[in-house]
Scaffold this motif. Structure first.
Motif, PDB file in Angstrom:
ATOM      1  N   LYS A  32       0.849  -1.189   0.000  1.00  0.00           N
ATOM      2  CA  LYS A  32       0.000   0.000   0.000  1.00  0.00           C
ATOM      3  C   LYS A  32       0.880   1.232   0.000  1.00  0.00           C
ATOM      4  CE  LYS A  32      -3.956  -2.023   2.082  1.00  0.00           C
ATOM      5  NZ  LYS A  32      -5.305  -1.664   1.922  1.00  0.00           N
ATOM      6  N   LYS A  33       0.339   2.304  -0.556  1.00  0.00           N
ATOM      7  CA  LYS A  33       1.067   3.565  -0.603  1.00  0.00           C
ATOM      8  C   LYS A  33       1.186   4.151   0.804  1.00  0.00           C
ATOM      9  CE  LYS A  33       0.993   7.987  -2.986  1.00  0.00           C
ATOM     10  NZ  LYS A  33       0.303   8.807  -3.973  1.00  0.00           N
ATOM     11  N   ALA A  34       2.357   4.636   1.125  1.00  0.00           N
ATOM     12  CA  ALA A  34       2.601   5.266   2.426  1.00  0.00           C
ATOM     13  C   ALA A  34       3.583   6.404   2.222  1.00  0.00           C
ATOM     14  CB  ALA A  34       3.152   4.249   3.414  1.00  0.00           C
ATOM     15  N   GLY A  35       3.706   7.240   3.191  1.00  0.00           N
ATOM     16  CA  GLY A  35       4.643   8.352   3.098  1.00  0.00           C
ATOM     17  C   GLY A  35       5.434   8.501   4.376  1.00  0.00           C
ATOM     18  N   ILE A  36       6.510   9.241   4.278  1.00  0.00           N
ATOM     19  CA  ILE A  36       7.305   9.558   5.449  1.00  0.00           C
ATOM     20  C   ILE A  36       7.575  11.059   5.454  1.00  0.00           C
ATOM     21  CG2 ILE A  36       8.400   7.304   5.595  1.00  0.00           C
ATOM     22  CD1 ILE A  36      10.915   8.667   4.379  1.00  0.00           C
ATOM     23  N   LEU A  37       7.884  11.576   6.597  1.00  0.00           N
ATOM     24  CA  LEU A  37       8.218  12.989   6.735  1.00  0.00           C
ATOM     25  C   LEU A  37       9.628  13.083   7.296  1.00  0.00           C
ATOM     26  CD1 LEU A  37       7.409  15.973   6.714  1.00  0.00           C
ATOM     27  CD2 LEU A  37       6.487  15.639   9.000  1.00  0.00           C
ATOM     28  N   LEU A  38      10.495  13.729   6.542  1.00  0.00           N
ATOM     29  CA  LEU A  38      11.862  13.959   7.011  1.00  0.00           C
ATOM     30  C   LEU A  38      11.923  15.387   7.523  1.00  0.00           C
ATOM     31  CD1 LEU A  38      13.805  12.305   4.057  1.00  0.00           C
ATOM     32  CD2 LEU A  38      13.218  11.306   6.270  1.00  0.00           C
ATOM     33  N   ASP A  39      12.165  15.523   8.808  1.00  0.00           N
ATOM     34  CA  ASP A  39      12.154  16.834   9.449  1.00  0.00           C
ATOM     35  C   ASP A  39      13.574  17.256   9.802  1.00  0.00           C
ATOM     36  OD1 ASP A  39      11.097  19.117  10.591  1.00  0.00           O
ATOM     37  OD2 ASP A  39      10.761  18.165  12.530  1.00  0.00           O
ATOM     38  N   GLY A  40      13.824  18.540   9.743  1.00  0.00           N
ATOM     39  CA  GLY A  40      15.115  19.059  10.152  1.00  0.00           C
ATOM     40  C   GLY A  40      16.184  18.980   9.077  1.00  0.00           C
ATOM     41  N   ILE A  41      15.790  18.707   7.858  1.00  0.00           N
ATOM     42  CA  ILE A  41      16.758  18.652   6.764  1.00  0.00           C
ATOM     43  C   ILE A  41      16.955  20.054   6.226  1.00  0.00           C
ATOM     44  CG2 ILE A  41      17.204  17.781   4.438  1.00  0.00           C
ATOM     45  CD1 ILE A  41      15.746  15.275   5.206  1.00  0.00           C
ATOM     46  N   CYS A  42      18.201  20.462   6.140  1.00  0.00           N
ATOM     47  CA  CYS A  42      18.509  21.793   5.638  1.00  0.00           C
ATOM     48  C   CYS A  42      19.842  21.741   4.883  1.00  0.00           C
ATOM     49  CB  CYS A  42      18.557  22.807   6.771  1.00  0.00           C
ATOM     50  SG  CYS A  42      19.755  22.421   8.033  1.00  0.00           S
ATOM     51  N   PRO A  43      20.106  22.722   4.063  1.00  0.00           N
ATOM     52  CA  PRO A  43      21.366  22.738   3.324  1.00  0.00           C
ATOM     53  C   PRO A  43      22.565  22.729   4.264  1.00  0.00           C
ATOM     54  CG  PRO A  43      19.863  24.399   2.475  1.00  0.00           C
ATOM     55  CD  PRO A  43      19.255  23.858   3.734  1.00  0.00           C
ATOM     56  N   ALA A  44      23.639  22.067   3.852  1.00  0.00           N
ATOM     57  CA  ALA A  44      24.828  21.955   4.675  1.00  0.00           C
ATOM     58  C   ALA A  44      25.391  23.314   5.059  1.00  0.00           C
ATOM     59  CB  ALA A  44      25.893  21.130   3.956  1.00  0.00           C
ATOM     60  N   HIS A  45      25.309  24.288   4.171  1.00  0.00           N
ATOM     61  CA  HIS A  45      25.874  25.603   4.456  1.00  0.00           C
ATOM     62  C   HIS A  45      25.099  26.376   5.526  1.00  0.00           C
ATOM     63  CE1 HIS A  45      22.896  26.564   1.324  1.00  0.00           C
ATOM     64  NE2 HIS A  45      22.785  27.710   1.958  1.00  0.00           N
ATOM     65  N   SER A  46      23.914  25.881   5.902  1.00  0.00           N
ATOM     66  CA  SER A  46      23.129  26.594   6.912  1.00  0.00           C
ATOM     67  C   SER A  46      23.302  25.992   8.320  1.00  0.00           C
ATOM     68  CB  SER A  46      21.651  26.603   6.533  1.00  0.00           C
ATOM     69  OG  SER A  46      21.119  25.294   6.629  1.00  0.00           O
ATOM     70  N   GLN A  47      24.162  24.989   8.461  1.00  0.00           N
ATOM     71  CA  GLN A  47      24.385  24.365   9.762  1.00  0.00           C
ATOM     72  C   GLN A  47      25.093  25.324  10.704  1.00  0.00           C
ATOM     73  OE1 GLN A  47      23.593  21.180  10.953  1.00  0.00           O
ATOM     74  NE2 GLN A  47      22.288  21.129   9.154  1.00  0.00           N
ATOM     75  N   GLN A  48      24.702  25.268  11.974  1.00  0.00           N
ATOM     76  CA  GLN A  48      25.379  26.043  13.010  1.00  0.00           C
ATOM     77  C   GLN A  48      26.198  25.092  13.861  1.00  0.00           C
ATOM     78  OE1 GLN A  48      22.456  28.175  15.218  1.00  0.00           O
ATOM     79  NE2 GLN A  48      22.233  29.768  13.667  1.00  0.00           N
ATOM     80  N   TYR A  49      27.397  25.491  14.180  1.00  0.00           N
ATOM     81  CA  TYR A  49      28.276  24.664  15.012  1.00  0.00           C
ATOM     82  C   TYR A  49      28.458  25.337  16.366  1.00  0.00           C
ATOM     83  CZ  TYR A  49      29.172  22.412  10.608  1.00  0.00           C
ATOM     84  OH  TYR A  49      29.019  21.747   9.440  1.00  0.00           O
ATOM     85  N   HIS A  50      28.436  24.538  17.402  1.00  0.00           N
ATOM     86  CA  HIS A  50      28.569  25.074  18.773  1.00  0.00           C
ATOM     87  C   HIS A  50      29.980  24.878  19.269  1.00  0.00           C
ATOM     88  CE1 HIS A  50      24.268  25.547  18.834  1.00  0.00           C
ATOM     89  NE2 HIS A  50      24.130  24.274  18.554  1.00  0.00           N
TER      90      HIS A  50
END
Length: 50
Positions: A32-50
Motif C-alpha cells: 500500500k502507498k505510504a509516506g514519510i516525513l523527514l524533518d530538520g533537513i537543511c542545506p549543509a551551508h546553513s548548519q550552526q556549530y557550537h
C-alpha cells in the motif's frame, strides 16, 4: 546525545532509498502507498556549530 549531521544531495538520498527498497521488496506481496516525513533537513551551508 549529539546530532548526526549528514552531507548528501537529494540524488544521493534517493539513490540509497531505492537501493534499500530493492533489498526489502518481495514479489507477490500487495503493498500500500505510504509516506514519510523527514524533518530538520537543511542545506549543509546553513548548519550552526557550537
Amino acid at each position: 546525545m549529539g546530532s548526526l549531521v549528514l552531507y548528501v544531495s537529494t540524488l544521493t538520498l534517493v539513490h540509497y532509498v531505492l537501493e534499500g527498497l530493492k533489498r526489502i521488496y518481495k514479489e507477490g506481496i500487495e503493498y500500500k502507498k505510504a509516506g514519510i516525513l523527514l524533518d530538520g533537513i537543511c542545506p549543509a551551508h546553513s548548519q550552526q556549530y557550537h
